[in-house]
Design a protein around this motif. Structure first.
Motif, PDB file in Angstrom:
ATOM      1  N   GLY A   1      65.881  50.159  36.745  1.00 55.85           N
ATOM      2  CA  GLY A   1      66.029  48.802  36.850  1.00 55.85           C
ATOM      3  C   GLY A   1      66.716  48.195  35.489  1.00 55.85           C
ATOM      4  N   ASN A   2      67.265  47.178  35.580  1.00 55.64           N
ATOM      5  CA  ASN A   2      67.794  46.718  34.467  1.00 55.64           C
ATOM      6  C   ASN A   2      67.815  45.187  34.478  1.00 55.64           C
ATOM      7  N   TYR A   3      66.749  44.571  33.984  1.00 51.65           N
ATOM      8  CA  TYR A   3      66.358  43.424  34.301  1.00 51.65           C
ATOM      9  C   TYR A   3      67.187  42.290  33.428  1.00 51.65           C
ATOM     10  N   HIS A   4      67.357  42.545  32.202  1.00 55.98           N
ATOM     11  CA  HIS A   4      68.292  41.859  31.402  1.00 55.98           C
ATOM     12  C   HIS A   4      69.738  41.783  31.980  1.00 55.98           C
ATOM     13  N   ALA A   5      70.216  42.881  32.454  1.00 55.60           N
ATOM     14  CA  ALA A   5      71.554  42.676  33.296  1.00 55.60           C
ATOM     15  C   ALA A   5      71.808  41.634  34.150  1.00 55.60           C
ATOM     16  N   THR A   6      70.747  41.584  35.241  1.00 55.09           N
ATOM     17  CA  THR A   6      70.866  40.670  36.312  1.00 55.09           C
ATOM     18  C   THR A   6      70.565  39.244  35.782  1.00 55.09           C
ATOM     19  N   LEU A   7      69.773  39.128  34.835  1.00 52.12           N
ATOM     20  CA  LEU A   7      69.682  37.825  34.244  1.00 52.12           C
ATOM     21  C   LEU A   7      71.056  37.279  33.467  1.00 52.12           C
ATOM     22  N   ASP A   8      71.519  38.161  32.612  1.00 51.56           N
ATOM     23  CA  ASP A   8      72.974  37.816  32.211  1.00 51.56           C
ATOM     24  C   ASP A   8      73.843  37.455  33.273  1.00 51.56           C
ATOM     25  N   LYS A   9      73.837  38.440  34.407  1.00 49.55           N
ATOM     26  CA  LYS A   9      74.921  38.318  35.258  1.00 49.55           C
ATOM     27  C   LYS A   9      74.581  36.804  36.023  1.00 49.55           C
ATOM     28  N   ALA A  10      73.382  36.553  36.092  1.00 50.73           N
ATOM     29  CA  ALA A  10      73.217  35.279  37.057  1.00 50.73           C
ATOM     30  C   ALA A  10      73.412  33.986  35.810  1.00 50.73           C
ATOM     31  N   ILE A  11      73.294  33.909  34.754  1.00 53.22           N
ATOM     32  CA  ILE A  11      73.702  33.088  33.546  1.00 53.22           C
ATOM     33  C   ILE A  11      75.184  32.890  33.872  1.00 53.22           C
ATOM     34  N   GLU A  12      75.731  34.127  33.975  1.00 51.77           N
ATOM     35  CA  GLU A  12      77.521  34.071  34.043  1.00 51.77           C
ATOM     36  C   GLU A  12      77.858  33.536  35.495  1.00 51.77           C
ATOM     37  N   ILE A  13      77.586  34.128  36.327  1.00 59.65           N
ATOM     38  CA  ILE A  13      78.070  33.685  37.503  1.00 59.65           C
ATOM     39  C   ILE A  13      77.426  31.950  37.953  1.00 59.65           C
ATOM     40  N   GLY A  14      76.339  31.782  37.326  1.00 60.12           N
ATOM     41  CA  GLY A  14      76.021  30.175  37.463  1.00 60.12           C
ATOM     42  C   GLY A  14      76.331  29.163  36.496  1.00 60.12           C
ATOM     43  N   ASN A  15      77.192  29.882  35.741  1.00 62.45           N
ATOM     44  CA  ASN A  15      77.904  28.998  34.669  1.00 62.45           C
ATOM     45  C   ASN A  15      76.905  27.940  33.872  1.00 62.45           C
ATOM     46  N   VAL A  16      75.853  28.727  33.337  1.00 59.43           N
ATOM     47  CA  VAL A  16      74.663  27.765  32.816  1.00 59.43           C
ATOM     48  C   VAL A  16      75.212  27.119  31.812  1.00 59.43           C
ATOM     49  N   ALA A  17      76.072  27.426  31.096  1.00 62.15           N
ATOM     50  CA  ALA A  17      76.653  26.667  29.847  1.00 62.15           C
ATOM     51  C   ALA A  17      77.229  25.445  30.543  1.00 62.15           C
ATOM     52  N   GLY A  18      77.619  25.515  31.637  1.00 56.70           N
ATOM     53  CA  GLY A  18      78.355  24.126  31.923  1.00 56.70           C
ATOM     54  C   GLY A  18      77.470  23.067  32.632  1.00 56.70           C
ATOM     55  N   PHE A  19      75.970  23.608  32.833  1.00 63.01           N
ATOM     56  CA  PHE A  19      75.137  22.633  33.483  1.00 63.01           C
ATOM     57  C   PHE A  19      75.209  21.226  32.940  1.00 63.01           C
ATOM     58  N   GLU A  20      75.107  20.847  31.597  1.00 63.02           N
ATOM     59  CA  GLU A  20      75.064  19.331  31.097  1.00 63.02           C
ATOM     60  C   GLU A  20      76.000  18.633  31.680  1.00 63.02           C
ATOM     61  N   ALA A  21      77.111  19.267  31.905  1.00 64.65           N
ATOM     62  CA  ALA A  21      78.504  18.437  32.440  1.00 64.65           C
ATOM     63  C   ALA A  21      78.194  18.331  33.954  1.00 64.65           C
ATOM     64  N   ARG A  22      77.714  19.012  34.579  1.00 61.80           N
ATOM     65  CA  ARG A  22      77.424  18.868  35.962  1.00 61.80           C
ATOM     66  C   ARG A  22      76.261  17.908  36.114  1.00 61.80           C
ATOM     67  N   ARG A  23      75.324  17.982  35.131  1.00 64.55           N
ATOM     68  CA  ARG A  23      74.288  17.087  35.331  1.00 64.55           C
ATOM     69  C   ARG A  23      74.661  15.430  35.065  1.00 64.55           C
ATOM     70  N   ALA A  24      75.477  15.651  34.042  1.00 64.63           N
ATOM     71  CA  ALA A  24      76.021  13.999  33.543  1.00 64.63           C
ATOM     72  C   ALA A  24      76.714  13.569  34.876  1.00 64.63           C
ATOM     73  N   ALA A  25      77.581  14.296  35.549  1.00 60.25           N
ATOM     74  CA  ALA A  25      78.455  14.018  37.023  1.00 60.25           C
ATOM     75  C   ALA A  25      77.319  13.482  37.900  1.00 60.25           C
ATOM     76  N   SER A  26      76.200  14.394  38.119  1.00 61.23           N
ATOM     77  CA  SER A  26      75.328  14.149  39.006  1.00 61.23           C
ATOM     78  C   SER A  26      74.634  12.578  38.802  1.00 61.23           C
ATOM     79  N   ALA A  27      74.328  12.361  37.533  1.00 58.21           N
ATOM     80  CA  ALA A  27      73.876  11.226  37.081  1.00 58.21           C
ATOM     81  C   ALA A  27      74.619   9.951  37.192  1.00 58.21           C
ATOM     82  N   LYS A  28      75.998  10.174  37.334  1.00 60.17           N
ATOM     83  CA  LYS A  28      76.944   9.017  37.394  1.00 60.17           C
ATOM     84  C   LYS A  28      76.816   8.781  39.151  1.00 60.17           C
ATOM     85  N   ARG A  29      76.207   9.746  39.767  1.00 63.81           N
ATOM     86  CA  ARG A  29      76.097   9.243  41.336  1.00 63.81           C
ATOM     87  C   ARG A  29      74.846   8.921  41.811  1.00 63.81           C
ATOM     88  N   GLY A  30      74.096   8.764  40.701  1.00 67.93           N
ATOM     89  CA  GLY A  30      72.651   8.452  40.843  1.00 67.93           C
ATOM     90  C   GLY A  30      71.401   9.441  41.111  1.00 67.93           C
TER      91      GLY A  30
END
Lengths: 262, 161, 792
Positions: free
Chosen positions: C427-456
């Motif tokens: 197995g390679n659990y670090h690799a799948t976690l890194d991949k999930a972070i990449e495809i999930g664009n975790v870095a962009g979450f805050e911007a998405r959260r702010a956009a959701s907040a604008k919609r209430g």
């Protein structure tokens, strides 16, 4: 299900005659009645289909506002009422699913008066008039509690006449399984005042929230109901939501309906 | 028993039915058209969806006698004249829009009704229209994708957001 | 350039043609000459003593051919439990007889206690209604709540089991004292009590069975909705009815989904066979959906307290779990292993936690039997772990991604033996976690959260890093653990005289696409077109043997059996080629469908060799049999261990409590991939189920044992509008080390990994929205529960 004789009259008069026989029951779209019969909870001896009566179908403008034939399907109302009464059309377009909307009818819905059905809210909220095979009944008198209406034995709904409000909207919060209204609120603003009808929430079925009507008649704005509190005492409590939750939904959805009405 | 006649997939058919005979039973048992499936008894799963006079309906919630004389179309009538898969059927295969296949006839019939009403639906339109069709296998992803593809839209970029 | 053929290609599914044109043949689609109809009479009370059943009225009704009650089957065998579990004190589990039809007592609403067979369905239904009216059943107090069931010794589901306890299991008992001590001494302990909600399987095809009996030969045939026809044959023939196995054919034709619920043998199958013999006519039965709700084996239904002991930096020290598992009224075939070995052995997750102890008390109640369902034990384990880790991160203010990284087993540690007895091969659990972070664009979450907040809307993100043991599994190991069956699989590869190939597999496809994917493997290995390979499954008279499809085992076990049989075909082909080419056998190579003599241009095609095997005019008949057909059984050396990282994003409407899943990202390691399109589809379906469990599916019995969610009017199945498009990645691949295909299995992954990701995301959204008092919400996280939690 138990067997029965199936008849499909072509006129209201023939339908009334057929319904006078022992154990006869009217069948409209059947979207509630058939599942009930499969469970053997209903066992008519004669089933009188109302879907072949041309005079009970269609949407048209008339002196009472918008006249909808009782055997008109939800899909037809969604389409043909859109230009005249968009809130009613939107309500019809949100009932069940597309296949249900192609069979289910307004007359069948209000005659059944399911406490979670959408149409009773639209009819009561609009202050519509229910025309039957023998009289006219004001919406305020028509709905008489859970699955209970002013209809007499053998009396059928033939048409519903909707006065057209200045503004209106229906907002429904779906029960996640059945897609009926866990709570639905119909708000209609007329020159004479505002009507607010609530379905899905009340233990006695569809009801008017008169406090909200008064508040909205003073100021037709989403915030007008903020200060109101609605008791959960008369609300339905079941596995999909407590009475308090439903009371909250009534208020939230009323505000949203006012906002949607514009 | 009463004789009932209708047109099914372009063919005039008739058969003896009782009052209580459902359209789904008439199709499956009377005509041997077993592609129309019955997956529930509360008019919700949508496996039984067929078209009656061009409109999608749940054939388990309509009596056969109530649609006497109607034009009925079932999944068996959805292929091209040469027997090849129709556009929607082909899109379902191309995009793996089915697994066990049981809900599939209803999905295809609902999709066909949607595209007849709305030839270029959005993702939200498709999801909303399929509200009365339950699938337990696919998580709906590839069904929605297949319907969008069948409408001629590019689905190559379909992802979460 | 992706492959368009063979292993790794997204070959279109051949089975789709029949399903898309309405030509699939499911059990209820069959019509047999002279067929009759069975309808079952089911208990309307959860618990009752059968005082009398007067069958005479029903028996004399129009069209009625036969009436059966529990009395008719009291002397045949019970439907057995497939796995013996011993309690902590060494005593064997309590194993009450599960009769074909309830006898003496009825034990859950829907418990079948009689059956009517008639000329038509309507007549059978009418007579069943009469029989119900003519049954005198004394209602007894229902035992529904597990804690009360164990505490109240006077009220018993089975009269001979005083405390309603099936077993009290500890895993591993030797860890118990050390875990207790570690938790006592730990710098931090997070405690979470949670419910893993009971699910109703709801395969879209209801169960159906047709029994036939052929008086001329004494043969029986059962056509039934089964995931494993051989297992069903074994159970109904050898254990229940006493029919010799060679006199019973079991056919599972097209089957409309199973998800575990169609693994098991059910009493209806025995009744239609017995009735067919009595009447010498086919007897058919198809469940109505309401019957399915009441009588299919349900899934999950655990109440768990989990404790996580850790350092202040989040380094895990120990996990301790106490679970009560509801087994329902009777032991379904795999009911006892699901909450134990399929659950307890996964309680280390993908983590290098030093010590783990699991206690499971399995309890009888007056509810439908509960058994393995879509993930079976592993979703329960994953949910407990990933929820308590999430809670610990909040308590200590730690980053959930970093805490996972800190605790993952690292790639240099394989093979890795966990404190709960499994040996992860790779197995390679670090690799799948890194991949999930990449495809999930975790870095962009805050911007998405702010956009959701604008919609209430309140937006939240949830993580789950999961592992499972599947490809079930090595017989020697499961035997030690109490299994009463082997868990190998088998395949026969029959090369016909003209070179086309029939492959008979023990695995049964009920949506997974074996007919396509197994053909891809055969085509790849033999260098022939996929179209020349036919996969045959689901018929005990045609296939060699098989343990069927469940536990994500079809490819990892039966798929390997197919390749082993192919190896034998190739070996025999080399012998034939050596003779025909007048060369030594060891000089023959096989590549791309051609047998050739190494270093020469002398070659024979696969087709020529096949023809020679059946027309052996120039053939080494003294040393080699004619024909080209080989069978292989394969018993794996270990489980396989797929793993992955899932990230879910939700939006919460705080005013109504409604949760929308707006994004779902999966990074999975399934080892080698045979057909990417099919793998993606399997993950999609599992995630859809996981979202359903997390947000809407609930199975509710009231205090009297009535099922309140007994139809789609109250049991919320996820619909197309309830789920998003899923983002699925399987590029992290650590091939399984102990099977030659390097495959791990993907059928259950989505259902295992997704529920905690969804719930973690909801809690995250509420916390980010300021509702930090909400520590946990039990599934299904319905609008009313969310609203209640916010205002509670």
């Amino acid at each position: 299900m138990h067997n029965f004789d199936f008849v499909k009259p072509a006129s209201i008069a023939d339908a009334v005659k057929a319904l006078s026989s022992d154990g006869a029951q009217a069948l409209s779209g059947g979207q509630t009645l058939l599942p009930t019969m499969k469970q053997r909870l209903a066992a008519p001896a004669v089933l009188v289909s109302l879907t072949g009566i041309a005079e009970m179908k269609g949407v048209c403008r008339g002196d009472g506002g918008l006249h909808v034939g009782a055997a008109t399907t939800h899909a037809t109302v969604a389409k043909e009422a859109a230009a005249h009464y968009p809130a009613l059309a939107a309500l019809a377009g949100g009932i069940g699913d597309p296949a249900v909307r192609n069979r289910g009818t307004i007359g069948g819905s209000i005659a059944n008066n399911d406490p979670a059905a959408c149409y009773p809210a639209g009819v009561l909220g609009s202050g519509a008039t229910v025309v039957t095979s023998k009289r006219k009944i004001a919406a305020d008198d028509f709905f008489q509690g859970l699955f209970s209406t002013a209809l007499d034995e053998g009396e059928i709904v033939t048409e519903v006449r909707f006065p057209i409000p200045e503004k209106a909207a229906y907002v429904k919060f779906q029960q996640p399984a059945s897609r009926f209204a866990l709570t639905g609120v119909f708000v209609a603003k007329f020159g004479t005042g505002v009507r607010v009808a609530v379905t899905g929430a009340g233990q006695g079925g569809v009801f008017r929230w008169t406090e909200a009507e008064a508040a909205l008649s003073r100021s037709f704005a989403p915030g007008a109901v903020d200060g109101l509190s609605l008791s959960g005492d008369d609300m339905i409590s079941d596995l999909h939501g407590s009475a308090a939750y439903r009371a909250n939904l009534v208020k939230v959805l009323t505000g949203r309906a006012v906002a949607a009405a514009g | 028993m009463t004789k009932v006649s209708m047109t099914v997939n372009g063919r005039a058919v008739s058969g003896e039915v009782e009052g209580r005979t459902l359209l789904s039973a008439f199709l499956r048992e009377g005509l041997g058209l077993t592609g129309t499936h019955v997956g529930c008894d509360t008019s919700q799963c949508g496996a039984c969806v067929v078209h009656v006079d061009g409109k999608a309906i749940k054939s388990c919630t309509v009596f056969a006698m109530d649609v006497a004389g109607a034009e009925v179309r079932t999944i068996e009538g959805m292929a091209n004249a040469d027997g090849s898969l129709g556009t929607i059927q082909q899109a379902f295969q191309d995009h793996h829009g089915l697994q066990c296949g049981f809900c599939t006839p209803g999905m295809v019939m609902s999709a066909a009704a949607l595209l007849a009403e709305n030839p270029k639906p959005s993702e939200a339109d498709v999801r909303h229209y399929l509200d009365g069709n339950i699938c337990r296998c696919t998580g709906y992803h590839n069904i929605v994708k297949a319907v969008l593809a069948a409408s001629g839209q590019d689905v190559s970029a379909v992802a979460a957001e | 350039m992706p492959k368009d053929h063979g292993i790794g290609a997204s070959s279109k599914r051949r089975e789709d043609i029949r399903f898309l044109t309405g030509r699939g043949v499911y059990t209820d689609d069959m019509n047999l000459h002279g067929q009759t109809y069975a309808v079952f009479v089911r208990s309307q009370v959860a618990h009752g003593r059968i005082k009398s059943i007067n069958t005479s009225n029903a028996a004399s009704m129009p069209g009625v051919l036969a009436v059966f009650t529990g009395e008719d089957f009291k002397d045949v065998g019970g439907n057995p439990a497939g796995w013996l579990i011993n309690s902590r004190d060494g005593t064997p589990m309590r194993e009450p007889k599960r009769p074909v039809l309830a006898h003496g007592k009825v034990r859950h609403v829907g418990d079948a206690y009689a059956a009517v067979v008639a000329e038509s369905y309507a007549e059978a239904k009418d007579a069943a209604e009469q029989l119900a009216a003519d049954s005198d059943i004394e209602e007894l107090p229902a035992i529904i709540d597990m804690a009360a069931a164990v505490a109240n010794a006077s009220n018993r589901v089975h009269d001979e089991i005083p405390d309603n306890l099936c077993y009290d299991w500890g895993w591993i008992e030797d860890n118990r004292a050390a875990v207790d001590a570690a938790i006592k001494a730990a710098p931090h302990v997070t405690v979470l009590e949670l419910v893993n909600n009971r699910l109703v399987p709801n395969a879209m095809e209801p169960r159906a069975s047709i029994g036939e009996y052929f008086p001329g030969t004494g043969d029986y045939k059962l056509t039934t909705t089964s995931q494993n026809p051989h297992l069903t044959r074994l159970l109904v023939a050898a254990f229940v009815l006493g029919i010799p196995e060679n006199k019973l054919t079991v056919v599972a034709p097209d089957v409309g989904g199973g998800f575990g619920s169609k693994i098991y043998h059910y009493g209806e199958e025995a009744v239609v066979l017995a009735a067919a013999k009595k009447l010498a006519r086919p007897v058919r039965w198809t469940a109505e959906r309401s019957e399915s709700f009441l009588s299919d084996a349900h899934g999950r239904d655990h109440v768990t307290k989990i404790e996580l002991a850790c350092e202040k930096d989040g380094t895990f020290i120990a996990f301790r779990t106490e679970t009560m598992a509801n087994v329902g009224a009777y032991l379904s075939n795999f009911a006892t292993v699901t909450p134990t070995f399929l659950h307890g052995t996964l309680m280390a997750g993908p983590y290098k936690v030093p010590n783990v102890y699991v206690n499971v008390k399995t309890v009888f109640t007056n509810t439908a039997p509960v058994d393995a369902y879509r993930g079976a034990g592993r979703p329960e384990a994953t949910y407990s772990l990933e929820r308590v880790i999430d809670k610990m991160c909040r308590e200590l203010g730690l980053d959930p991604f970093e805490v996972r990284r800190k605790n993952f087993i690292t790639t240099d540690m394989f093979p890795y033996t966990t404190p709960v007895g499994l040996a992860y091969d790779t197995g390679n659990y670090h690799a799948t976690l890194d991949k999930a972070i990449e495809i999930g664009n975790v870095a962009g979450f805050e911007a998405r959260r702010a956009a959701s907040a604008k919609r209430g809307k309140l937006r939240g993100m949830g993580l789950s890093t999961w592992i499972e043991a599947c490809g079930i599994a090595p017989s020697h190991l499961v035997g030690v653990l109490g299994a009463r069956v082997g868990l190998y699989d088998a395949a026969t590869v029959r090369v016909n005289a003209t070179g086309n190939i029939s492959v008979m597999t023990g695995a049964h496809s009920h949506g997974q696409g074996h007919e396509t994917v197994f053909a891809q493997i055969v085509a790849e290995k033999l260098g022939v077109p996929e179209a020349s390979v036919e996969i045959v499954h689901g018929d005990t008279s045609k296939i060699p043997f098989g343990m069927g499809s469940y536990g994500s085992r079809s490819l990892a076990v039966c798929g390997v059996a197919v390749t082993k049989a192919i190896d034998k075909i190739v070996a025999k082909g080399k012998k034939i080629a050596a003779h025909m080419l007048e060369a030594a056998e060891e000089d023959i190579t096989f590549e791309n469908g051609s047998f050739s003599v190494a270093g020469t241009d002398k070659a024979k095609t696969f087709g020529e060799i096949a023809f020679s095997a059946y027309v052996p005019h120039n053939y080494p008949l003294e040393t080699l049999e004619p024909g080209l057909e080989e069978t292989a059984f394969y018993d794996p050396a270990n489980f396989t261990y797929p793993a992955g990282a899932y990230i879910c994003e939700v939006e919460v409407d705080a005013e109504t409590g409604k949760v929308d899943v707006v994004a779902f990202h999966c990074a999975d390691d399934f080892g080698n991939i045979m057909n990417p399109m099919v793998v993606e589809g399997q993950v999609h379906g599992g995630v859809g189920q996981g979202i359903g469990q997390a947000l809407c599916e609930n199975t509710t019995y009231d205090d009297t044992g009535q099922l309140l969610t007994g139809s789609y009017m109250d049991y919320a199945m996820p619909r197309a509008g309830d789920v998003p498009f899923y983002n699925v990645d399987y590029s992290c691949q650590t091939p399984c080390t102990h099977n030659p295909l390097g495959v791990k299995g993907c059928g259950e992954a989505g259902a295992i990994g997704s529920p905690p990701a969804v719930v973690n995301a909801v809690i995250d959204a509420l916390h980010r929205g300021g509702h930090t008092h909400v520590k946990h919400i039990d599934m299904p996280v319905s609008p009313s529960r969310v609203w209640q939690a916010i205002h509670g």
